[in-house]
Design a protein around this motif. Structure first.
Motif, PDB file in Angstrom:
ATOM      1  N   UNK A   1       0.820  -1.207   0.000  1.00 20.26           N
ATOM      2  CA  UNK A   1       0.000   0.000   0.000  1.00 20.26           C
ATOM      3  C   UNK A   1       0.854   1.256   0.000  1.00 20.26           C
ATOM      4  N   UNK A   2       0.439   2.249  -0.753  1.00 24.33           N
ATOM      5  CA  UNK A   2       1.012   3.596  -0.727  1.00 24.33           C
ATOM      6  C   UNK A   2      -0.148   4.547  -0.466  1.00 24.33           C
ATOM      7  N   UNK A   3      -0.208   5.074   0.766  1.00 21.77           N
ATOM      8  CA  UNK A   3      -1.334   5.907   1.179  1.00 21.77           C
ATOM      9  C   UNK A   3      -0.870   7.300   1.582  1.00 21.77           C
ATOM     10  N   UNK A   4      -1.797   8.240   1.512  1.00 19.74           N
ATOM     11  CA  UNK A   4      -1.584   9.589   1.999  1.00 19.74           C
ATOM     12  C   UNK A   4      -2.586   9.828   3.128  1.00 19.74           C
ATOM     13  N   UNK A   5      -2.096  10.392   4.251  1.00 22.97           N
ATOM     14  CA  UNK A   5      -2.938  10.712   5.399  1.00 22.97           C
ATOM     15  C   UNK A   5      -2.990  12.227   5.562  1.00 22.97           C
ATOM     16  N   UNK A   6      -4.141  12.756   5.910  1.00 20.00           N
ATOM     17  CA  UNK A   6      -4.275  14.160   6.293  1.00 20.00           C
ATOM     18  C   UNK A   6      -4.497  14.179   7.806  1.00 20.00           C
ATOM     19  N   UNK A   7      -3.551  14.740   8.561  1.00 21.01           N
ATOM     20  CA  UNK A   7      -3.561  14.687  10.016  1.00 21.01           C
ATOM     21  C   UNK A   7      -4.480  15.772  10.585  1.00 21.01           C
ATOM     22  N   UNK A   8      -5.469  15.348  11.383  1.00 22.03           N
ATOM     23  CA  UNK A   8      -6.397  16.258  12.042  1.00 22.03           C
ATOM     24  C   UNK A   8      -6.185  16.117  13.552  1.00 22.03           C
ATOM     25  N   UNK A   9      -5.524  17.096  14.185  1.00 24.20           N
ATOM     26  CA  UNK A   9      -5.289  16.997  15.629  1.00 24.20           C
ATOM     27  C   UNK A   9      -6.603  17.069  16.418  1.00 24.20           C
ATOM     28  N   UNK A  10      -6.749  16.159  17.374  1.00 28.01           N
ATOM     29  CA  UNK A  10      -7.903  16.181  18.271  1.00 28.01           C
ATOM     30  C   UNK A  10      -7.454  16.707  19.626  1.00 28.01           C
ATOM     31  N   UNK A  11      -6.375  16.145  20.149  1.00 29.59           N
ATOM     32  CA  UNK A  11      -5.728  16.653  21.355  1.00 29.59           C
ATOM     33  C   UNK A  11      -4.301  16.975  20.936  1.00 29.59           C
ATOM     34  N   UNK A  12      -3.950  18.237  20.920  1.00 31.25           N
ATOM     35  CA  UNK A  12      -2.672  18.703  20.385  1.00 31.25           C
ATOM     36  C   UNK A  12      -1.480  17.907  20.910  1.00 31.25           C
ATOM     37  N   UNK A  13      -0.734  17.341  19.976  1.00 23.98           N
ATOM     38  CA  UNK A  13       0.484  16.604  20.304  1.00 23.98           C
ATOM     39  C   UNK A  13       0.269  15.206  20.844  1.00 23.98           C
ATOM     40  N   UNK A  14      -0.978  14.763  21.039  1.00 27.69           N
ATOM     41  CA  UNK A  14      -1.231  13.453  21.642  1.00 27.69           C
ATOM     42  C   UNK A  14      -2.133  12.546  20.806  1.00 27.69           C
ATOM     43  N   UNK A  15      -3.246  13.077  20.291  1.00 29.32           N
ATOM     44  CA  UNK A  15      -4.279  12.247  19.681  1.00 29.32           C
ATOM     45  C   UNK A  15      -4.703  12.868  18.363  1.00 29.32           C
ATOM     46  N   UNK A  16      -4.643  12.085  17.279  1.00 26.56           N
ATOM     47  CA  UNK A  16      -4.974  12.574  15.939  1.00 26.56           C
ATOM     48  C   UNK A  16      -5.949  11.640  15.240  1.00 26.56           C
ATOM     49  N   UNK A  17      -6.722  12.211  14.338  1.00 24.56           N
ATOM     50  CA  UNK A  17      -7.545  11.470  13.384  1.00 24.56           C
ATOM     51  C   UNK A  17      -6.926  11.687  12.016  1.00 24.56           C
ATOM     52  N   UNK A  18      -6.991  10.676  11.135  1.00 18.64           N
ATOM     53  CA  UNK A  18      -6.500  10.871   9.774  1.00 18.64           C
ATOM     54  C   UNK A  18      -7.353  10.113   8.764  1.00 18.64           C
ATOM     55  N   UNK A  19      -7.973  10.827   7.815  1.00 20.92           N
ATOM     56  CA  UNK A  19      -8.547  10.152   6.660  1.00 20.92           C
ATOM     57  C   UNK A  19      -7.385   9.711   5.767  1.00 20.92           C
ATOM     58  N   UNK A  20      -7.589   8.666   4.995  1.00 18.47           N
ATOM     59  CA  UNK A  20      -6.524   8.178   4.114  1.00 18.47           C
ATOM     60  C   UNK A  20      -7.076   7.820   2.747  1.00 18.47           C
ATOM     61  N   UNK A  21      -6.209   7.931   1.754  1.00 17.49           N
ATOM     62  CA  UNK A  21      -6.503   7.505   0.387  1.00 17.49           C
ATOM     63  C   UNK A  21      -5.197   7.038  -0.217  1.00 17.49           C
ATOM     64  N   UNK A  22      -5.270   6.064  -1.107  1.00 17.31           N
ATOM     65  CA  UNK A  22      -4.033   5.599  -1.712  1.00 17.31           C
ATOM     66  C   UNK A  22      -4.226   4.479  -2.702  1.00 17.31           C
ATOM     67  N   UNK A  23      -3.100   3.840  -3.003  1.00 15.00           N
ATOM     68  CA  UNK A  23      -3.033   2.761  -3.986  1.00 15.00           C
ATOM     69  C   UNK A  23      -2.675   1.460  -3.284  1.00 15.00           C
ATOM     70  N   UNK A  24      -3.151   0.350  -3.841  1.00 11.94           N
ATOM     71  CA  UNK A  24      -2.806  -0.959  -3.308  1.00 11.94           C
ATOM     72  C   UNK A  24      -2.494  -1.926  -4.441  1.00 11.94           C
ATOM     73  N   UNK A  25      -1.626  -2.855  -4.138  1.00 15.97           N
ATOM     74  CA  UNK A  25      -1.352  -3.984  -5.018  1.00 15.97           C
ATOM     75  C   UNK A  25      -1.670  -5.204  -4.168  1.00 15.97           C
ATOM     76  N   UNK A  26      -2.684  -5.957  -4.559  1.00 14.31           N
ATOM     77  CA  UNK A  26      -3.204  -7.062  -3.755  1.00 14.31           C
ATOM     78  C   UNK A  26      -2.943  -8.382  -4.464  1.00 14.31           C
ATOM     79  N   UNK A  27      -2.281  -9.305  -3.757  1.00 13.51           N
ATOM     80  CA  UNK A  27      -1.997 -10.623  -4.305  1.00 13.51           C
ATOM     81  C   UNK A  27      -2.735 -11.714  -3.547  1.00 13.51           C
ATOM     82  N   UNK A  28      -3.226 -12.707  -4.280  1.00 13.55           N
ATOM     83  CA  UNK A  28      -3.949 -13.831  -3.689  1.00 13.55           C
ATOM     84  C   UNK A  28      -3.357 -15.122  -4.250  1.00 13.55           C
TER      85      UNK A  28
END
Length: 161
Positions: free
Chosen positions: A76-103
């Protein structure tokens, strides 16, 4: 298919080579793949690099253990956008990216095995908590679309340097 794999490895190497400007972390995930009644557990390493104040790139690999003669892996190659909830301690991040999946499917008594590799996309999000300045834990969920869709839940930890 080999071209896609080489492209993904090249992007991973370029990602790693540029990781000298901001905060970096190295860690591991314990993952749970959910696919239409078929579930399996996986583990794998991850590398994160903050390339801007609120933006982070992540490269990760997961190997999902064999279950019912089926094993899987993803890169996986993903990008996260960091949204601080508690400064310096707790964050939320939405993510989007690419995957190469093998079975890989073991054909059992019929002999041999068959495998397939598909390129796709990730969309999801997660939470991270800085336990100390140099150690963080996270919980993440994402959907992967690669010749069908599946969910992946993960818990992880990383060393920050």
């Amino acid at each position: 298919m080999k071209k896609i794999l080489f492209l993904a490895v090249g992007l991973l190497m370029a990602f790693t080579a540029s990781a000298q400007k901001g905060e970096m972390s190295v860690g591991a995930n314990l993952s749970f793949g959910i696919d239409d009644g078929y579930n399996n557990i996986g583990i794998g390493p991850k590398f994160q690099y903050n390339f801007a104040e609120k933006w982070r790139g992540e490269a990760s690999f997961d190997y999902f253990f064999k279950k019912d003669n089926i094993s899987e892996w993803d890169l996986n190659l993903n990008v996260h956008y960091i949204v601080p909830i508690v400064s310096g301690k707790f964050n939320f991040y939405p993510l989007a990216g690419l995957t190469l999946l093998g079975v890989k499917v073991d054909l059992g008594p019929w002999g041999g095995s068959t495998s397939d590799t598909n390129f796709g996309f990730n969309l999801g999000g997660g939470f991270e908590y800085y336990i100390t300045e140099h150690f963080k834990a996270n919980f993440e969920g994402k959907l992967q679309w690669a010749d069908g869709s599946r969910g992946v839940l993960a818990i992880g930890a990383a060393y920050v340097f």
